[in-house]
Design a protein around this motif. Structure first.
Motif, PDB file in Angstrom:
ATOM      1  N   THR A  47       0.828  -1.206   0.000  1.00 45.41           N
ATOM      2  CA  THR A  47       0.000   0.000   0.000  1.00 45.41           C
ATOM      3  C   THR A  47       0.862   1.255   0.000  1.00 45.41           C
ATOM      4  O   THR A  47       1.966   1.272   0.533  1.00 45.41           O
ATOM      5  CB  THR A  47      -0.938   0.045   1.225  1.00 45.41           C
ATOM      6  N   VAL A  48       0.300   2.281  -0.604  1.00 46.84           N
ATOM      7  CA  VAL A  48       0.883   3.617  -0.611  1.00 46.84           C
ATOM      8  C   VAL A  48      -0.151   4.503   0.077  1.00 46.84           C
ATOM      9  O   VAL A  48      -1.230   4.745  -0.455  1.00 46.84           O
ATOM     10  CB  VAL A  48       1.172   4.089  -2.052  1.00 46.84           C
ATOM     11  N   ILE A  49       0.173   4.921   1.297  1.00 47.03           N
ATOM     12  CA  ILE A  49      -0.758   5.693   2.124  1.00 47.03           C
ATOM     13  C   ILE A  49      -0.215   7.112   2.256  1.00 47.03           C
ATOM     14  O   ILE A  49       0.889   7.311   2.769  1.00 47.03           O
ATOM     15  CB  ILE A  49      -0.899   5.056   3.521  1.00 47.03           C
ATOM     16  N   ILE A  50      -1.015   8.066   1.809  1.00 45.08           N
ATOM     17  CA  ILE A  50      -0.619   9.477   1.865  1.00 45.08           C
ATOM     18  C   ILE A  50      -1.620  10.218   2.751  1.00 45.08           C
ATOM     19  O   ILE A  50      -2.832  10.120   2.538  1.00 45.08           O
ATOM     20  CB  ILE A  50      -0.598  10.105   0.455  1.00 45.08           C
ATOM     21  N   ILE A  67       3.907  10.328   3.728  1.00 39.35           N
ATOM     22  CA  ILE A  67       3.682   8.966   3.246  1.00 39.35           C
ATOM     23  C   ILE A  67       4.105   7.971   4.314  1.00 39.35           C
ATOM     24  O   ILE A  67       5.112   8.177   5.001  1.00 39.35           O
ATOM     25  CB  ILE A  67       4.414   8.730   1.915  1.00 39.35           C
ATOM     26  N   GLN A 103      -7.948   2.260  -2.699  1.00 38.11           N
ATOM     27  CA  GLN A 103      -8.561   3.231  -3.606  1.00 38.11           C
ATOM     28  C   GLN A 103      -8.413   2.790  -5.073  1.00 38.11           C
ATOM     29  O   GLN A 103      -9.385   2.763  -5.802  1.00 38.11           O
ATOM     30  CB  GLN A 103      -7.939   4.617  -3.411  1.00 38.11           C
ATOM     31  N   LEU A 144      -1.966   1.675  -8.134  1.00 36.85           N
ATOM     32  CA  LEU A 144      -1.054   2.746  -8.541  1.00 36.85           C
ATOM     33  C   LEU A 144      -0.081   2.242  -9.591  1.00 36.85           C
ATOM     34  O   LEU A 144       0.159   2.898 -10.603  1.00 36.85           O
ATOM     35  CB  LEU A 144      -0.289   3.276  -7.323  1.00 36.85           C
ATOM     36  N   LEU A 155      -2.885   2.587  -3.962  1.00 37.97           N
ATOM     37  CA  LEU A 155      -3.179   3.759  -3.144  1.00 37.97           C
ATOM     38  C   LEU A 155      -4.250   3.345  -2.146  1.00 37.97           C
ATOM     39  O   LEU A 155      -5.219   2.669  -2.517  1.00 37.97           O
ATOM     40  CB  LEU A 155      -3.688   4.912  -3.999  1.00 37.97           C
ATOM     41  N   ASN A 190      -6.295   4.330   1.892  1.00 35.46           N
ATOM     42  CA  ASN A 190      -6.588   5.248   2.993  1.00 35.46           C
ATOM     43  C   ASN A 190      -6.736   4.457   4.284  1.00 35.46           C
ATOM     44  O   ASN A 190      -7.318   3.370   4.287  1.00 35.46           O
ATOM     45  CB  ASN A 190      -7.893   6.008   2.753  1.00 35.46           C
ATOM     46  N   LEU A 242       5.103   9.133  -7.273  1.00 37.92           N
ATOM     47  CA  LEU A 242       4.570  10.001  -6.223  1.00 37.92           C
ATOM     48  C   LEU A 242       5.042  11.437  -6.403  1.00 37.92           C
ATOM     49  O   LEU A 242       4.295  12.387  -6.195  1.00 37.92           O
ATOM     50  CB  LEU A 242       4.961   9.490  -4.842  1.00 37.92           C
TER      51      LEU A 242
END
Length: 129
Positions: free
Chosen positions: A7-10, A15, A60, A63, A76, A78, A126
């Motif tokens: 996961t890529v959590i922003i 991040i 979401q 990516l 991506l 949350n 990113l």
């Protein structure tokens, strides 16, 4: 070679990454891990993120899909619940000098070019967003 989901959590310009410290090297990775039998890449990413960060996430979108020591899927996501940094995965229970340490942390997106984040392809995406 093992397929992985990550996961890529922003959040708030930061991040979520895991700082890996091994003898003679330190680098950062996105939360995630191997896809188990019967799991989708999304399910693996959700499970691994909970194990490593202690948070439940909602995917979401995909990516990036990378061919790198197997197929790696980066989603991506949350955070929807949990306490960041409270992961209880095997990374925290089976420590050794060779395996190194795992430390969940928030990193400012602007700082990504200053540290070694693996894989670099995701950092490049990113920074272009």
């Amino acid at each position: 070679m093992r397929n992985r989901g990550a996961t890529v959590i922003i959040e708030n310009g930061r991040i979520a990454l895991i700082k890996r410290t091994k003898p003679y090297r330190t680098y950062f990775v996105f939360p995630g891990g191997g896809i188990e039998s019967g799991e989708t890449p999304e399910e693996a990413a959700i499970r691994e993120t909970y194990e490593e960060l202690g948070v439940n996430v909602q995917i979401q979108r995909l990516l990036k899909k990378l061919e790198l020591n197997g197929t790696q899927y980066f989603f991506l996501a949350n955070i929807v619940s949990g306490t960041f940094g409270s992961g209880t995965g095997e990374e925290y229970n089976h420590t050794s000098v060779k395996r190194g340490t795992y430390e969940p942390m928030w990193i400012e997106i602007d700082h990504l070019p200053l540290i070694e984040v693996r894989p670099k392809e995701i950092v490049d995406i990113l920074l272009s967003l």
